[in-house]
Design an enzyme around this catalytic site. Structure first.
Site, PDB file in Angstrom:
ATOM      1  N   THR A 278      -2.337   4.097  -6.913  1.00 45.75           N
ATOM      2  CA  THR A 278      -2.205   4.922  -5.711  1.00 45.75           C
ATOM      3  C   THR A 278      -0.948   5.786  -5.756  1.00 45.75           C
ATOM      4  OG1 THR A 278      -3.466   3.381  -4.375  1.00 45.75           O
ATOM      5  CG2 THR A 278      -1.966   4.818  -3.173  1.00 45.75           C
TER       6      THR A 278
ATOM      7  N   GLN B 204      -5.648  -5.093  -1.552  1.00 48.97           N
ATOM      8  CA  GLN B 204      -4.352  -5.757  -1.684  1.00 48.97           C
ATOM      9  C   GLN B 204      -4.562  -7.179  -2.230  1.00 48.97           C
ATOM     10  OE1 GLN B 204      -4.863  -3.986   1.691  1.00 48.97           O
ATOM     11  NE2 GLN B 204      -4.352  -2.307   0.341  1.00 48.97           N
TER      12      GLN B 204
ATOM     13  N   GLY C 197      -1.917  -7.947  -5.309  1.00 50.05           N
ATOM     14  CA  GLY C 197      -2.690  -6.710  -5.407  1.00 50.05           C
ATOM     15  C   GLY C 197      -2.814  -6.242  -6.842  1.00 50.05           C
ATOM     16  N   ASP C 198      -3.709  -5.267  -7.062  1.00 47.12           N
ATOM     17  CA  ASP C 198      -3.919  -4.663  -8.390  1.00 47.12           C
ATOM     18  C   ASP C 198      -4.349  -5.677  -9.443  1.00 47.12           C
ATOM     19  OD1 ASP C 198      -3.099  -2.256  -7.264  1.00 47.12           O
ATOM     20  OD2 ASP C 198      -0.998  -2.587  -7.810  1.00 47.12           O
ATOM     21  N   GLU C 199      -5.087  -6.669  -9.024  1.00 48.33           N
ATOM     22  CA  GLU C 199      -5.524  -7.715  -9.957  1.00 48.33           C
ATOM     23  C   GLU C 199      -6.687  -7.262 -10.836  1.00 48.33           C
ATOM     24  OE1 GLU C 199      -5.294  -8.104  -6.660  1.00 48.33           O
ATOM     25  OE2 GLU C 199      -4.004  -9.823  -6.173  1.00 48.33           O
TER      26      GLU C 199
ATOM     27  N   VAL D 223     -11.551  -8.595 -20.470  1.00 49.92           N
ATOM     28  CA  VAL D 223     -10.705  -8.309 -21.642  1.00 49.92           C
ATOM     29  C   VAL D 223     -10.525  -6.811 -21.868  1.00 49.92           C
ATOM     30  CG1 VAL D 223     -11.197 -10.497 -22.797  1.00 49.92           C
ATOM     31  CG2 VAL D 223     -12.735  -8.544 -23.169  1.00 49.92           C
TER      32      VAL D 223
ATOM     33  N   GLY E 199      -5.807   1.132  -4.249  1.00 48.94           N
ATOM     34  CA  GLY E 199      -6.242   1.981  -5.358  1.00 48.94           C
ATOM     35  C   GLY E 199      -7.018   1.095  -6.310  1.00 48.94           C
ATOM     36  N   HIS E 200      -8.326   1.263  -6.336  1.00 50.99           N
ATOM     37  CA  HIS E 200      -9.180   0.402  -7.154  1.00 50.99           C
ATOM     38  C   HIS E 200      -9.773   1.231  -8.286  1.00 50.99           C
ATOM     39  CE1 HIS E 200      -9.757  -2.462  -3.460  1.00 50.99           C
ATOM     40  NE2 HIS E 200      -8.514  -2.353  -3.861  1.00 50.99           N
ATOM     41  N   THR E 201      -9.468   0.830  -9.504  1.00 49.01           N
ATOM     42  CA  THR E 201      -9.856   1.634 -10.670  1.00 49.01           C
ATOM     43  C   THR E 201     -11.146   1.114 -11.297  1.00 49.01           C
ATOM     44  OG1 THR E 201      -7.482   1.734 -11.076  1.00 49.01           O
ATOM     45  CG2 THR E 201      -8.923   2.649 -12.789  1.00 49.01           C
TER      46      THR E 201
ATOM     47  N   LYS F 155      -9.506  -5.873  -9.053  1.00 46.94           N
ATOM     48  CA  LYS F 155     -10.623  -6.109  -8.126  1.00 46.94           C
ATOM     49  C   LYS F 155     -11.713  -5.045  -8.271  1.00 46.94           C
ATOM     50  CE  LYS F 155      -7.752  -5.908  -4.656  1.00 46.94           C
ATOM     51  NZ  LYS F 155      -6.472  -5.800  -5.367  1.00 46.94           N
TER      52      LYS F 155
ATOM     53  N   ARG G 155       3.689   4.399  -9.251  1.00 49.91           N
ATOM     54  CA  ARG G 155       4.918   3.653  -9.517  1.00 49.91           C
ATOM     55  C   ARG G 155       4.689   2.623 -10.632  1.00 49.91           C
ATOM     56  NH1 ARG G 155       6.263   1.274  -3.656  1.00 49.91           N
ATOM     57  NH2 ARG G 155       3.996   1.244  -3.538  1.00 49.91           N
TER      58      ARG G 155
HETATM   59  P1  GDP Z   1      -7.273  -3.313  -8.074  1.00 49.24           P
HETATM   60  O1  GDP Z   1      -6.411  -2.619  -7.074  1.00 49.24           O
HETATM   61  O2  GDP Z   1      -7.242  -4.792  -7.932  1.00 49.24           O
HETATM   62  O3  GDP Z   1      -8.682  -2.773  -8.109  1.00 49.24           O
HETATM   63  O4  GDP Z   1      -6.627  -2.995  -9.503  1.00 49.24           O
HETATM   64  P2  GDP Z   1      -6.104  -1.573 -10.021  1.00 49.24           P
HETATM   65  O5  GDP Z   1      -7.244  -0.720 -10.331  1.00 49.24           O
HETATM   66  O6  GDP Z   1      -5.053  -1.025  -9.118  1.00 49.24           O
HETATM   67  O7  GDP Z   1      -5.316  -2.019 -11.318  1.00 49.24           O
HETATM   68  C1  GDP Z   1      -5.948  -2.755 -12.317  1.00 49.24           C
HETATM   69  C2  GDP Z   1      -5.865  -1.966 -13.624  1.00 49.24           C
HETATM   70  O8  GDP Z   1      -6.272  -2.806 -14.677  1.00 49.24           O
HETATM   71  C3  GDP Z   1      -6.805  -0.766 -13.669  1.00 49.24           C
HETATM   72  O9  GDP Z   1      -6.210   0.236 -14.443  1.00 49.24           O
HETATM   73  C4  GDP Z   1      -8.051  -1.325 -14.380  1.00 49.24           C
HETATM   74  O10 GDP Z   1      -8.787  -0.326 -15.047  1.00 49.24           O
HETATM   75  C5  GDP Z   1      -7.401  -2.246 -15.344  1.00 49.24           C
HETATM   76  N1  GDP Z   1      -8.179  -3.403 -15.772  1.00 49.24           N
HETATM   77  C6  GDP Z   1      -8.954  -4.253 -15.028  1.00 49.24           C
HETATM   78  N2  GDP Z   1      -9.345  -5.283 -15.797  1.00 49.24           N
HETATM   79  C7  GDP Z   1      -8.811  -5.071 -17.025  1.00 49.24           C
HETATM   80  C8  GDP Z   1      -8.813  -5.809 -18.240  1.00 49.24           C
HETATM   81  O11 GDP Z   1      -9.385  -6.887 -18.346  1.00 49.24           O
HETATM   82  N3  GDP Z   1      -8.126  -5.263 -19.287  1.00 49.24           N
HETATM   83  C9  GDP Z   1      -7.472  -4.074 -19.204  1.00 49.24           C
HETATM   84  N4  GDP Z   1      -6.866  -3.619 -20.286  1.00 49.24           N
HETATM   85  N5  GDP Z   1      -7.445  -3.375 -18.083  1.00 49.24           N
HETATM   86  C10 GDP Z   1      -8.085  -3.879 -16.999  1.00 49.24           C
HETATM   87  P1  IMO Z   2      -4.870  -2.725  -4.054  1.00 53.07           P
HETATM   88  O1  IMO Z   2      -6.042  -2.831  -3.135  1.00 53.07           O
HETATM   89  C1  IMO Z   2      -0.645  -3.413  -4.690  1.00 53.07           C
HETATM   90  C2  IMO Z   2       1.982  -2.964  -1.245  1.00 53.07           C
HETATM   91  C3  IMO Z   2       2.981  -1.834  -1.232  1.00 53.07           C
HETATM   92  C4  IMO Z   2       4.112  -2.475  -0.455  1.00 53.07           C
HETATM   93  C5  IMO Z   2       3.363  -3.296   0.599  1.00 53.07           C
HETATM   94  C6  IMO Z   2       3.220  -2.600   1.936  1.00 53.07           C
HETATM   95  O2  IMO Z   2      -4.938  -1.576  -4.987  1.00 53.07           O
HETATM   96  O3  IMO Z   2      -4.597  -4.018  -4.728  1.00 53.07           O
HETATM   97  P2  IMO Z   2       1.685  -0.601   2.762  1.00 53.07           P
HETATM   98  O4  IMO Z   2       1.566   0.812   2.283  1.00 53.07           O
HETATM   99  O5  IMO Z   2       0.398  -1.366   2.689  1.00 53.07           O
HETATM  100  O6  IMO Z   2       2.330  -0.718   4.101  1.00 53.07           O
HETATM  101  O7  IMO Z   2       2.713  -1.288   1.730  1.00 53.07           O
HETATM  102  O8  IMO Z   2       2.083  -3.543   0.058  1.00 53.07           O
HETATM  103  N1  IMO Z   2       0.571  -2.565  -1.442  1.00 53.07           N
HETATM  104  C7  IMO Z   2      -0.104  -2.792  -2.568  1.00 53.07           C
HETATM  105  N2  IMO Z   2       0.302  -3.300  -3.747  1.00 53.07           N
HETATM  106  N3  IMO Z   2      -1.932  -3.075  -4.507  1.00 53.07           N
HETATM  107  C8  IMO Z   2      -2.354  -2.584  -3.330  1.00 53.07           C
HETATM  108  O9  IMO Z   2      -3.648  -2.365  -3.063  1.00 53.07           O
HETATM  109  C9  IMO Z   2      -1.421  -2.377  -2.301  1.00 53.07           C
HETATM  110  N4  IMO Z   2      -1.488  -1.897  -1.045  1.00 53.07           N
HETATM  111  C10 IMO Z   2      -0.266  -2.031  -0.517  1.00 53.07           C
HETATM  112  O10 IMO Z   2       3.369  -1.481  -2.537  1.00 53.07           O
HETATM  113  O11 IMO Z   2       4.803  -3.379  -1.284  1.00 53.07           O
HETATM  114 MG    MG Z   3      -4.843  -1.250  -7.009  1.00 53.29          MG
END
Ligand code: GDP
Ligand code: IMO
Ligand code: MG
Length: 422
Positions: free
Chosen positions: A298, A223, A12-14, A412, A40-42, A16, A301
């Site tokens: 989200t 995720q 997750g949090d790649e 980047v 949580g998608h930023t 996306k 943490r």
């Molecule tokens: P998601 O859940 O996969 O949509 O990812 P999140 O939004 O939770 O976390 C990714 C974080 O990396 C966010 O703060 C984005 O703004 C940031 N982000 C995405 N791509 C890049 C990148 O190439 N460089 C930097 N510095 N930040 C990035």
């Molecule tokens: P995005 O879409 C990262 C993790 C939680 C916990 C496990 C189970 O932003 O990538 P849950 O509340 O789903 O029952 O929690 O999954 N988790 C995530 N980790 N990114 C997420 O979403 C997540 N959604 C759930 O931290 O380890």
């Molecule tokens: Mg996220």
């Protein structure tokens, strides 16, 4: 474009959300098909930051339709808050959002049960987002859940909710938790239901007709692969299918309408919550946190951080059928002298090339690293592949090759223009 399933290839949090926002320019429709407001998608537009939880990340682009599919679990209060928040930020929220009538609902007892079960697990807790996701999907699988269809019919909803609150209060009492007040919950849910009703409809037919009309659909995974209920590090996972198959079941669009799968991964690895993480490295975590990076979108943490794990991403290629890769956050590694990549695991003297399903084994796995020289150059201003330093390109080519897929996007920085297409 085509119909593309975008999935997270790690935990997750790649990044996306950012990639979805960029790709939406060429799409007509963006669909969320699993998960809930645990996501949580930023997305950044200039200096403005948007964090999307239930609303697809395509919403910031004009003339695109966003769909919350049947496979998503919806907390109606949270969704109303998100819609109103986006409106305040000047985003149009009208016929550009469609919510599936068969999506299941999250209630306060789900959230409370989620929290109570975590307490009960003690040191074995999952580290959930406490959004009630597990208990809500549990009700769905047990065939005891309520859906959007129920929420938008006020009279019968009141009756159904009454029974659900009665039953769940018994469970909450057994946990020693405070029972819920039916009237209060009903009031807030009825209000949210009235606000959401205009958005609710048959998204399966809408998406089917879109396929027939050859409109381009982007499926926004939430995720990541290793949080998948079937293919992740169970039980340290979420409660939905985060892998590519989830896009079909969670939207009603059959596999033969899917054209490509795009896997999104960071140039390193992060994980929020508990569970195995073979390449975890506290020093790298301190370094990234020191840069102000890797705090959860989200829950806020601090994310656990580690080196790139190619054993894991190769597994992700296998279970998702990843055709192409987007690698994000390359800039996070810009100042390092050495960058490490895990190419195998070592377990009790044996070399493992695949991710073991048994967590007792995975927890004992030591990563086998290959080292790459750092590029020691600011990559955030690169706009084309050839702008990147040769050492960064070598690193990216290597992780794509080890993952077993081809690199198509490099990111980047968080901004739209900080995206390189190969
Ligand atoms: P998601 O859940 O996969 O949509 O990812 P999140 O939004 O939770 O976390 C990714 C974080 O990396 C966010 O703060 C984005 O703004 C940031 N982000 C995405 N791509 C890049 C990148 O190439 N460089 C930097 N510095 N930040 C990035
Ligand atoms: P995005 O879409 C990262 C993790 C939680 C916990 C496990 C189970 O932003 O990538 P849950 O509340 O789903 O029952 O929690 O999954 N988790 C995530 N980790 N990114 C997420 O979403 C997540 N959604 C759930 O931290 O380890
Ligand atoms: Mg996220």
């Amino acid at each position: 474009m085509a119909n593309i399933i975008l999935v997270g290839a790690q935990w997750g949090d790649e990044g996306k959300g950012k990639i979805i926002d960029v790709l939406t320019e060429q799409a007509d429709i963006v669909v969320r098909s699993q998960g809930g407001n645990n996501a949580g998608h930023t997305v950044y537009l200039g200096s403005k930051k948007y964090v999307l939880h239930l609303v697809p990340s395509g919403i910031l682009r004009k003339r695109k339709v966003c769909v919350i599919g049947n496979g998503v679990v919806i907390d109606p209060i949270s969704l109303v808050g998100e819609i109103e928040g986006l409106r305040k930020l000047g985003i149009r929220m009208g016929s550009n959002l469609l919510i599936s009538e068969t999506a299941h609902l999250v209630f306060p007892y789900h959230r409370e049960l989620d929290a109570q079960r975590e307490v009960l697990k003690g040191k074995n807790k999952i580290g959930t987002t406490k959004r009630g996701i597990g208990p809500a999907y549990g009700d769905k699988a047990a065939r005891t859940g309520l859906r959007m269809l129920d929420l938008i019919k006020p009279d019968s909803f009141a009756e159904k909710l009454k029974l659900k609150i009665r039953d769940n209060n018994e469970i909450l009492k057994a946990f020693g938790a405070k029972p819920l007040q039916y009237k209060k919950v009903l009031e807030s849910y009825a209000e949210a239901g009235a606000k959401l009703k205009p958005f609710v409809g048959n998204t399966v037919v809408f998406l089917h007709e879109a396929c027939m009309a050859r409109r381009n659909i982007l499926f926004e995974g939430a995720q990541g692969t290793f949080l998948d209920l079937d293919h992740g590090t169970y039980p340290y996972v979420t409660s939905s299918n985060t892998t590519a198959g989830g896009a079909c079941t969670g939207s009603g669009v059959p596999p033969h309408h899917m054209d490509r799968v795009l896997g999104v991964m960071k140039a390193y690895t992060t994980r929020v919550g508990e569970g195995p993480f073979p390449t975890e490295n506290a020093e790298l975590g301190d370094f990234l946190h020191g840069l102000g990076r890797e705090f959860g979108a989200t829950t806020g943490r601090a994310r656990r951080c580690g080196w790139f794990d190619a054993v894991a991403t190769a597994h992700a290629t296998m279970v998702n059928g990843i055709d192409e890769l987007a690698v994000t956050n390359v800039d996070g590694l810009d100042t390092l002298d050495v960058v490490r990549v895990c190419v195998a695991y070592r377990w009790r003297g044996n070399r493992l090339d695949r991710v073991p399903a048994d967590l007792e084994i995975l927890n004992e796995c030591e990563p086998v690293f290959v080292e790459f020289p750092g590029w020691k150059t600011d990559t955030s201003k690169a706009r084309r592949w050839k702008d990147l330093p040769a050492k960064a390109r070598a690193y990216l080519n290597a992780i794509a090759e080890l993952t077993g897929s081809s690199l198509s996007i490099v990111s980047v920085g968080p901004a739209r223009e900080q995206t390189l297409f190969l």
